[in-house]
Write a protein that holds these residues in place. Structure first.
Motif: not given
Length: 163
Positions: A9-10, A39-42, A50-56, A58-59
């Motif tokens: 979805e992201l 970056a998506f592979v990472t 990644l679920r714990e990141v406030a703004n995926p 931006a990450w």
């Protein structure tokens, strides 16, 4: 929603936007696409983190920008030292036999491929390969044997087709 669906979805929601942003930064569409993809592979490797990141998004953007910066630093080093590299060599010939060997090697596990290349192309002995790779000699021998077993039918196939 599971992490794979969330990432999909992201990706669907932000991939184009991120590529455009990175393209504006670096001026090269292919580099921008590569940076965003990496970056998506990472993010996939990071998994649940990644679920714990406030703004995926931006990450992902930060990871892509970091990849671009790394690439620029690497290019800068290459440009700085390029004049010290000796002049051009004659082009390497990649005839059908070499192409067949490289194609066959691509189908062998990386650790087996390394020992085959070091043994047959670099002319290193078992002990030298073991030292260079930091593995026991027995490991080198078993990898070499497994690689030979895997390569034999692949190379025989190639020879049969050219006859």
């Amino acid at each position: 929603m599971d992490e794979t669906a969330e990432l999909a979805e992201l990706y669907d929601a932000s991939y184009r936007r991120l590529v455009v942003q990175l393209y504006a930064v670096c001026g090269d569409l292919a580099d921008a696409e590569d940076a965003v993809q990496e970056a998506f592979v990472t993010a996939i490797r990071k998994g649940r983190g990644l679920r714990e990141v406030a703004n995926p998004e931006a990450w992902i953007r930060t990871a892509a920008l970091n990849r671009l910066r790394h690439s620029w630093r690497h290019s800068s080093v290459v440009r700085r030292y390029q004049p010290r590299v000796p002049g051009p060599q004659a082009p390497v010939e990649a005839g059908p036999d070499r192409v067949a060997i490289v194609t066959a090697l691509a189908q062998v596990e990386r650790d087996q491929r390394e020992v085959v290349v070091l043994h047959y192309l670099a002319d290193l002995g078992i002990a030298e390969i073991a030292t260079e790779l930091g593995v026991p000699e027995g490991t080198v021998k078993s990898r070499l044997a497994r690689a030979r077993s895997r390569l034999a039918p692949l190379l025989d196939e190639k020879e049969d087709r050219h006859v």
